[in-house]
Design a protein around this motif. Sequence first.
Motif: not given
Length: 287
Positions: A264-284
């Motif tokens: 989104g615009a808020a987080i994107g204001s700090h990362t800039g374009a071209g950012t890609i991020a991945f999210f997952f659990l290390n334990e279920l």
Amino acid sequence: MSVKILADSASDLPLEFFEENGVTLFPLGVHLEDKEYEDLITIKPSKVYDAIRSGHMPKTSQVSPSLFEEVFTSMAKNNEEGIYIAFSSGLSGTYQTAVMIRDQVKEEYPNLKLEIVDTKCASLGCGLVVMEAAKLANAGASFEAVLEDVKFRSEHMEHLFTVDDLDHLAKGGRLSKASAFMGGLLNIKPLLNMEDGKLVPIEKHRGQKKLLRRIIEVMNERGSELEKQTIGISHADSLEMAQNMKELIQEELKVADVKISDIGAAIGSHTGAGTIAFFFLNELPSK
């Protein structure tokens, strides 16, 4: 009465998610070229990325304290119980402000039952926690059951990021331990993760292809039963890369459920374009 779920726009979930699932949205502020916008409501991420490419530096602000007060007071008057799943306190003061306003409201309305969880997560890492909480709440789970799940997922959520421009993150004050990664080395791509709610560079690789391959390896190393999870991918104007990585994750890690969202615009204001991020659990969580 079902548990009320509240979340801020830094969870990077689409607006329709909040509307369709009855989740209360707290938008962060985005300040650009002498104008103030509400993240997710009155500004699109593309406007931020175009501004950054033109040399502008957007700024962001916390959720409005008056909005917190309005929502929390309404909950108290209606005897609603809720859980606010907040953006990492290591990246924003929003969590601390929410706690302060909650405590003020409780002075007048001691009956207010509102838990505010510092997820120490960002973007869709926080969003995945919100999604599951909303699912549980809408299915009639108890306050205690939803809260336990929120805390567990927050604690065990892994974040892997790469950005095009570390300098932009550093200027915005959202990056820790960045000095070793500065210097403008040609085609060096950083790999970052979250440590105690803050973004920290952990590796650097020459070339995007090597980095993306490494991300798959780290996911396999850190993840637990990935095939049983919903994996999150968020991106800043990099949809094609996100889609390609989704296919690779599904193929190599045997994951059926992969969700892609815009940063989104808020987080994107700090990362800039071209950012890609991945999210997952290390334990279920145990069932």
